[in-house]
Design a protein around this motif. Structure first.
Motif, PDB file in Angstrom:
ATOM      1  N   LEU A 406      12.844  -2.469  -8.661  1.00 16.86           N
ATOM      2  CA  LEU A 406      11.913  -1.879  -7.686  1.00 16.86           C
ATOM      3  C   LEU A 406      12.223  -2.363  -6.265  1.00 16.86           C
ATOM      4  O   LEU A 406      12.200  -1.575  -5.314  1.00 16.86           O
ATOM      5  N   PHE A 407      12.531  -3.646  -6.161  1.00 14.37           N
ATOM      6  CA  PHE A 407      12.857  -4.210  -4.843  1.00 14.37           C
ATOM      7  C   PHE A 407      14.122  -3.550  -4.286  1.00 14.37           C
ATOM      8  O   PHE A 407      14.171  -3.154  -3.112  1.00 14.37           O
ATOM      9  N   SER A 408      15.121  -3.408  -5.145  1.00 17.57           N
ATOM     10  CA  SER A 408      16.388  -2.807  -4.699  1.00 17.57           C
ATOM     11  C   SER A 408      16.183  -1.336  -4.338  1.00 17.57           C
ATOM     12  O   SER A 408      16.662  -0.865  -3.307  1.00 17.57           O
ATOM     13  N   ALA A 409      15.490  -0.615  -5.220  1.00 17.39           N
ATOM     14  CA  ALA A 409      15.369   0.836  -5.047  1.00 17.39           C
ATOM     15  C   ALA A 409      14.501   1.215  -3.854  1.00 17.39           C
ATOM     16  O   ALA A 409      14.782   2.208  -3.177  1.00 17.39           O
ATOM     17  N   TYR A 410      13.460   0.424  -3.616  1.00 21.04           N
ATOM     18  CA  TYR A 410      12.502   0.850  -2.592  1.00 21.04           C
ATOM     19  C   TYR A 410      12.552   0.026  -1.306  1.00 21.04           C
ATOM     20  O   TYR A 410      11.985   0.431  -0.302  1.00 21.04           O
ATOM     21  N   ILE A 411      13.228  -1.119  -1.327  1.00 16.88           N
ATOM     22  CA  ILE A 411      13.261  -1.939  -0.104  1.00 16.88           C
ATOM     23  C   ILE A 411      14.694  -2.252   0.333  1.00 16.88           C
ATOM     24  O   ILE A 411      15.109  -1.905   1.441  1.00 16.88           O
ATOM     25  N   LEU A 412      15.457  -2.882  -0.562  1.00 16.21           N
ATOM     26  CA  LEU A 412      16.773  -3.375  -0.161  1.00 16.21           C
ATOM     27  C   LEU A 412      17.739  -2.238   0.205  1.00 16.21           C
ATOM     28  O   LEU A 412      18.315  -2.221   1.296  1.00 16.21           O
ATOM     29  N   LEU A 413      17.918  -1.288  -0.707  1.00 16.36           N
ATOM     30  CA  LEU A 413      18.877  -0.203  -0.457  1.00 16.36           C
ATOM     31  C   LEU A 413      18.459   0.669   0.738  1.00 16.36           C
ATOM     32  O   LEU A 413      19.318   0.989   1.584  1.00 16.36           O
ATOM     33  N   PRO A 414      17.173   1.060   0.848  1.00 20.20           N
ATOM     34  CA  PRO A 414      16.786   1.815   2.044  1.00 20.20           C
ATOM     35  C   PRO A 414      17.051   1.028   3.335  1.00 20.20           C
ATOM     36  O   PRO A 414      17.483   1.591   4.343  1.00 20.20           O
ATOM     37  N   PHE A 415      16.834  -0.294   3.280  1.00 23.82           N
ATOM     38  CA  PHE A 415      17.073  -1.115   4.468  1.00 23.82           C
ATOM     39  C   PHE A 415      18.559  -1.110   4.830  1.00 23.82           C
ATOM     40  O   PHE A 415      18.942  -0.921   5.988  1.00 23.82           O
ATOM     41  N   LEU A 416      19.404  -1.315   3.810  1.00 22.24           N
ATOM     42  CA  LEU A 416      20.849  -1.326   4.068  1.00 22.24           C
ATOM     43  C   LEU A 416      21.308   0.035   4.593  1.00 22.24           C
ATOM     44  O   LEU A 416      22.138   0.112   5.510  1.00 22.24           O
ATOM     45  N   ALA A 417      20.741   1.091   4.004  1.00 23.73           N
ATOM     46  CA  ALA A 417      21.119   2.436   4.452  1.00 23.73           C
ATOM     47  C   ALA A 417      20.680   2.669   5.897  1.00 23.73           C
ATOM     48  O   ALA A 417      21.387   3.317   6.676  1.00 23.73           O
ATOM     49  N   SER A 418      19.524   2.121   6.247  1.00 23.93           N
ATOM     50  CA  SER A 418      19.010   2.348   7.605  1.00 23.93           C
ATOM     51  C   SER A 418      19.875   1.661   8.657  1.00 23.93           C
ATOM     52  O   SER A 418      19.897   2.056   9.812  1.00 23.93           O
ATOM     53  N   LEU A 419      20.603   0.608   8.232  1.00 25.70           N
ATOM     54  CA  LEU A 419      21.485  -0.083   9.183  1.00 25.70           C
ATOM     55  C   LEU A 419      22.581   0.859   9.664  1.00 25.70           C
ATOM     56  O   LEU A 419      23.068   0.753  10.784  1.00 25.70           O
ATOM     57  N   GLY A 420      22.986   1.785   8.779  1.00 24.29           N
ATOM     58  CA  GLY A 420      24.014   2.768   9.147  1.00 24.29           C
ATOM     59  C   GLY A 420      23.459   3.869  10.041  1.00 24.29           C
ATOM     60  O   GLY A 420      24.217   4.705  10.539  1.00 24.29           O
ATOM     61  N   GLY A 421      22.159   3.900  10.204  1.00 21.69           N
ATOM     62  CA  GLY A 421      21.528   4.875  11.092  1.00 21.69           C
ATOM     63  C   GLY A 421      21.495   6.286  10.548  1.00 21.69           C
ATOM     64  O   GLY A 421      21.317   7.240  11.291  1.00 21.69           O
ATOM     65  N   GLU A 422      21.682   6.429   9.237  1.00 22.00           N
ATOM     66  CA  GLU A 422      21.710   7.776   8.657  1.00 22.00           C
ATOM     67  C   GLU A 422      20.301   8.138   8.160  1.00 22.00           C
ATOM     68  O   GLU A 422      19.942   7.877   7.019  1.00 22.00           O
ATOM     69  N   ALA A 423      19.509   8.703   9.006  1.00 18.92           N
ATOM     70  CA  ALA A 423      18.118   9.009   8.648  1.00 18.92           C
ATOM     71  C   ALA A 423      18.025  10.078   7.566  1.00 18.92           C
ATOM     72  O   ALA A 423      17.091  10.073   6.757  1.00 18.92           O
ATOM     73  N   HIS A 424      18.996  10.982   7.521  1.00 17.48           N
ATOM     74  CA  HIS A 424      18.887  12.109   6.598  1.00 17.48           C
ATOM     75  C   HIS A 424      19.078  11.696   5.142  1.00 17.48           C
ATOM     76  O   HIS A 424      18.856  12.496   4.239  1.00 17.48           O
ATOM     77  N   ILE A 425      19.518  10.449   4.904  1.00 20.65           N
ATOM     78  CA  ILE A 425      19.654  10.047   3.484  1.00 20.65           C
ATOM     79  C   ILE A 425      18.367   9.420   2.935  1.00 20.65           C
ATOM     80  O   ILE A 425      18.351   8.885   1.839  1.00 20.65           O
ATOM     81  N   ALA A 426      17.304   9.512   3.707  1.00 19.42           N
ATOM     82  CA  ALA A 426      16.025   8.944   3.254  1.00 19.42           C
ATOM     83  C   ALA A 426      15.577   9.537   1.923  1.00 19.42           C
ATOM     84  O   ALA A 426      14.934   8.861   1.107  1.00 19.42           O
ATOM     85  N   ALA A 427      15.928  10.781   1.664  1.00 18.31           N
ATOM     86  CA  ALA A 427      15.512  11.448   0.420  1.00 18.31           C
ATOM     87  C   ALA A 427      16.107  10.775  -0.813  1.00 18.31           C
ATOM     88  O   ALA A 427      15.647  11.012  -1.932  1.00 18.31           O
ATOM     89  N   PHE A 428      17.133   9.939  -0.601  1.00 19.36           N
ATOM     90  CA  PHE A 428      17.694   9.193  -1.725  1.00 19.36           C
ATOM     91  C   PHE A 428      16.729   8.106  -2.201  1.00 19.36           C
ATOM     92  O   PHE A 428      16.792   7.651  -3.326  1.00 19.36           O
ATOM     93  N   PHE A 429      15.863   7.694  -1.297  1.00 19.25           N
ATOM     94  CA  PHE A 429      15.043   6.518  -1.598  1.00 19.25           C
ATOM     95  C   PHE A 429      13.553   6.799  -1.708  1.00 19.25           C
ATOM     96  O   PHE A 429      12.829   6.051  -2.346  1.00 19.25           O
ATOM     97  N   TYR A 430      13.095   7.834  -1.053  1.00 21.48           N
ATOM     98  CA  TYR A 430      11.652   8.126  -1.065  1.00 21.48           C
ATOM     99  C   TYR A 430      11.416   9.635  -1.228  1.00 21.48           C
ATOM    100  O   TYR A 430      12.263  10.425  -0.818  1.00 21.48           O
ATOM    101  N   PRO A 431      10.261   9.989  -1.782  1.00 25.88           N
ATOM    102  CA  PRO A 431       9.930  11.422  -1.793  1.00 25.88           C
ATOM    103  C   PRO A 431       9.568  11.880  -0.380  1.00 25.88           C
ATOM    104  O   PRO A 431       8.681  11.294   0.244  1.00 25.88           O
ATOM    105  N   ILE A 432      10.268  12.879   0.091  1.00 24.64           N
ATOM    106  CA  ILE A 432      10.058  13.353   1.465  1.00 24.64           C
ATOM    107  C   ILE A 432       9.507  14.777   1.409  1.00 24.64           C
ATOM    108  O   ILE A 432      10.008  15.608   0.659  1.00 24.64           O
ATOM    109  N   GLY A 433       8.506  15.051   2.216  1.00 21.03           N
ATOM    110  CA  GLY A 433       7.871  16.366   2.171  1.00 21.03           C
ATOM    111  C   GLY A 433       8.327  17.322   3.249  1.00 21.03           C
ATOM    112  O   GLY A 433       8.184  18.532   3.098  1.00 21.03           O
ATOM    113  N   ASP A 434       8.889  16.786   4.324  1.00 24.87           N
ATOM    114  CA  ASP A 434       9.183  17.694   5.442  1.00 24.87           C
ATOM    115  C   ASP A 434      10.645  18.123   5.472  1.00 24.87           C
ATOM    116  O   ASP A 434      11.307  18.050   6.495  1.00 24.87           O
ATOM    117  N   MET A 435      11.166  18.515   4.352  1.00 19.89           N
ATOM    118  CA  MET A 435      12.521  19.067   4.304  1.00 19.89           C
ATOM    119  C   MET A 435      12.580  20.112   3.188  1.00 19.89           C
ATOM    120  O   MET A 435      11.606  20.309   2.469  1.00 19.89           O
TER     121      MET A 435
END
Lengths: 464, 327
Positions: A406-435
């Motif tokens: 749970l920590f990896s899936a919902y906190i660690l990996l999204p954090f690491l991904a955010s370092l790359g500045g790729e906002a559009h990959i958020a759907a990999f980590f969370y349910p997103i409604g506005d797409m």
């Protein structure tokens, strides 16, 4: 000799010796006599009100919750549980017997205190000090009903949480005791309490579905509704322990009534009143879907710990024994029975569901089909992973691995991904409604696929 | 007639199969000893049979009722005493028995008399007003059995009932088992104390590694067993030894001082005939003792052999007895 309930009677034998019968009235009598004799500007009855209320909290909320929490697991500690399991004692008898038997002595003291509270109510409320109570409990009967409800709710919650200890064969009661105490305190706060009640009791009329209900009646009704389901939950656990099979039919009934109850609150929302009839219905189904999905998530986690039940389910399927198959059906499957028609309904009303979020904003942050579809897939993904971990060959520290996931899936990996500045990959980590539907669902669908392969591997190794 | 039937029971703890496809029948009125090493699955099997554990597959039928389908109905016919049972220590013996009678929903009329009669049966009459917590181990065991018997079950399952008892308590307990047996109760008892089981058991189920290795009907087994005879002789002249060796059914003759030990294939009738034969041949017999193999010895033979050959031997003996019994 009249036997109301063997379990209740056993507690009467245990709790009521002549000395224990005599002590509370004498001690309380002396205490209240001393208090009444104190010189004060108020009449003597008014001086008893607050101490009696305080002692009631300590005795009924604290001590009572402790006794109720202990009742569920006491037979484990005494190693007498097998005798009860082999008897003809019915699950409801056991539930009621334990709930009121274990707390019988506490109730004995509590009833004396309730009498004092009831008798001193009038005098106390005539003083300036307690006048505010009149606003929330205009008569002593109101106050006594609220106190009784708070007490029974707390005891039932403590017993219900204690039954989980019984299932896990763990005798610790700290969590269930504290839980029961908190529930008592919460119910008291929202009924007669002096901070929360204003939140719950505004406005004075509650709009629930198409009904307009008096706030006090609605509050009491709501507490009784939840109390009923807590008792049923305790009874179901005792039932399972007494070798009855618990098919998920009651869970389905609970979810149907609970989601109906919660979705009724939408009528109380002023934005909701502006919606047309179709959108009103869709929003209620939408909210119900989210509630059921939440319970599906919980059920998935619980079911993943019961490998034997799955095996019995599969054996029954292979043997075409449909009754056994039904009895061993895991809880999540019962939840899915409700989720599927609700989801189909929402798909059929996709045009309404996908109404721009501005209408929904006051009620939901997310409001479209893509969101609930992605959310469902995330529940599926986590469910598959829980099953793979809990049914798999990891013998120890399973909860640690779940936490790590749970920590990896919902906190660690999204954090690491955010370092790359790729906002559009958020759907990999969370349910997103506005797409779009595909953008929201495809990433998590791929993850579900991988999790399913992992679980398939685990199942294969279990067969081997 | 079969009272209980276990059909293809499989039971697992997480990732460990404890019972493997177990099937057997228990005859009405029999007393079956369930024996096996620690961890063999005895307790789990008993708990599955009484419905306290649910197997992943298979059935247990007791008195025509599927225990796992209708546990509450089945429990009306079953009594069970677990190995580490507890009592309501703060209640008196009378209150414990009364409470359990209520739990079993026994009719209230004559309940007092019924409880007194049961107390007499398990020899607790003088202790009815004593707190259960004040009873000694042996009396606690009697009360435990009393609680398991309160509803007049057809069969009773006892898990290691005599463990921790002193010798006197064990004697009393054995006597209680014999009384129950005489009443026609079907009893399934797991125990390590085989010498005591021998006093009252009619059947023996040997379980190892979650499998039933053998189901032996003890009477038939004893009848089929080769008896070991010890014959004392006043003189061990070689001619007497030859007379003994030449008799049909005699094998494995060993001489130790003035005694001859031999295996003899034959029951009591043949043993009498053999003794008459020896006396007729003027063999100076001073002692003639039949040394029957005890249940413990038979079981130990299996345990020491470490494989199933001993078990197979027992099975063969049982089969031989069975075929002998057939017309």
């Amino acid at each position: 000799m009249i036997i109301v309930n063997p379990e209740f009677h056993r507690y009467l034998w245990l709790n009521f010796s002549p000395i224990r019968l005599i002590v509370p009235p004498i001690v309380l009598g002396l205490l209240f006599y001393v208090l009444a004799a104190q010189p004060d500007e108020f009449p003597w009855q008014a001086r008893l009100f607050k101490p009696a209320l305080f002692i009631y909290f300590v005795v009924m909320f604290l001590w009572g919750s402790y006794e109720a929490a202990s009742a569920a697991v006491s037979d484990l500690g005494k190693k007498t549980w097998d005798f009860l399991k082999m008897s003809s004692l019915a699950p409801w008898s056991l539930t009621i017997g334990k709930l009121f038997g274990a707390t019988s002595y506490v109730w004995y003291i509590g009833l004396i205190l309730l009498a004092v509270i009831g008798l001193s109510y009038g005098a106390a409320l005539d003083t300036v000090k307690f006048q505010y109570i009149r606003e929330v409990a205009p008569t002593p009967v109101n106050l006594l009903i609220y106190l009784l409800l708070a007490t029974i709710s707390g005891h039932t919650a403590a017993l219900f949480m204690g039954t989980h200890g019984l299932q896990l064969k763990k005798q610790g009661i700290a969590a269930s005791f504290i839980g029961g105490f908190l529930v008592s305190g919460f119910v008291f706060s929202i009924t007669v309490g002096f901070n929360l009640q204003s939140l719950v009791k505004e406005p004075s009329e509650i709009f629930w579905h198409t009904l307009s209900v008096n706030q006090d009646v609605f509050l009491i009704g709501s507490i009784l509704f939840l109390l009923f389901w807590m008792m049923v939950a305790s009874q179901r656990t005792f039932r399972e322990e007494l070798q009855y099979k618990n098919a998920p039919i009651v869970l389905v009934l609970f979810l149907a009534t609970f989601s109906f109850y919660i979705s009724g609150y939408l009528d109380n929302n002023r934005y909701y009143a502006t919606l047309d009839a179709e959108l009103k219905l869709v929003s209620k189904i939408y909210l119900s879907f989210l509630i059921i999905l939440f319970f599906t998530y919980l059920a998935t986690f619980k079911d993943a710990t019961d490998l034997a039940r799955y095996k019995r389910w599969i054996y029954a399927w292979k043997a075409r024994e449909w009754r056994h198959f039904f009895e061993n059906t895991p809880g999540w499957a019962g939840c899915v029975l409700l989720l599927v028609p609700a989801y189909i309904f929402l798909i059929l009303h996709a045009g309404v569901v996908d109404v721009p979020a501005r209408i929904w904003q006051p009620i939901f942050s997310f409001s479209n089909l893509a969101f609930i579809s992605a959310l469902s897939l995330f529940v599926l993904r986590d469910g598959l992973v829980y099953h793979a971990v809990l049914l798999g060959k990891i013998e120890r520290h399973k909860m640690f691995w779940i936490f790590l996931y749970l920590f990896s899936a919902y906190i660690l990996l999204p954090f690491l991904a955010s370092l790359g500045g790729e906002a559009h990959i958020a759907a990999f980590f969370y349910p997103i409604g506005d797409m779009s539907f595909v953008s929201a669902c495809l990433p998590v669908f791929m993850q579900c696929f991988l999790a399913a392969i992992g679980l398939g591997y685990i199942v294969k190794s279990l067969r081997a | 007639m079969s009272l209980a039937s276990v059909q293809n029971i499989n039971f697992e703890y997480p990732r460990k199969r404890v019972l493997k496809n177990i099937s057997f029948e228990i005859e009405e009125g029999s007393i079956t000893a369930l024996v096996g090493p620690n961890g063999a699955g005895k307790t789990t099997l008993l708990r599955c049979m009484v419905g306290l554990e649910t197997p992943i597959s298979g059935r247990v039928i007791v008195n025509g009722i599927d225990v796992h389908d209708r546990p509450r109905d089945a429990h009306r016919h079953i009594g069970y005493l677990s190995d580490f049972f507890g009592l309501y220590d703060s209640l008196t013996v009378r209150q414990c028995l009364t409470y359990m009678a209520w739990c079993h929903k026994l009719p209230l009329q004559n309940l007092k008399q019924k409880i007194e009669a049961l107390a007499e049966e398990v020899e607790l009459t003088g202790y009815m007003d004593q707190k259960a917590g004040a009873l000694s181990r042996g009396y606690r065991q009697r009360l435990g059995v009393g609680l398991a018997l309160i509803h007049d079950p057809k069969c009773i399952f006892l898990d290691e009932p005599a463990s921790g008892m002193d010798p006197e308590a064990r004697v009393h307990f054995s006597a209680l088992m014999v009384r129950l047996k005489n009443r026609g109760m079907t009893i399934i008892v797991s125990s390590h104390i085989l010498a005591e089981l021998e006093e009252y058991c009619t059947d023996m189920l040997v379980i190892r590694d979650g499998e039933i290795k053998s189901h032996i009907i003890l009477e038939e087994h004893r009848a089929a067993q080769e008896a070991v005879l010890r014959i004392g002789l006043q003189t061990t002249d070689q001619k007497y030894i030859k007379i003994i060796e030449s008799y049909t059914g005699v094998s494995g003759v060993r001489i130790a001082g003035h005694s001859v030990a031999l295996a003899f294939n034959g029951g009591p009738d043949r043993q009498v005939t053999f003794l008459k034969y020896l006396v007729g041949k003027d063999v100076p017999v001073s002692e003639f003792t039949v040394m029957q193999k005890s249940l413990q010895a038979a079981y130990m033979e299996l345990a020491i052999s470490g494989d199933d050959s001993g078990l197979q031997k027992m099975e063969k003996a049982a089969q031989a007895a069975e075929s002998k019994a057939k017309p």
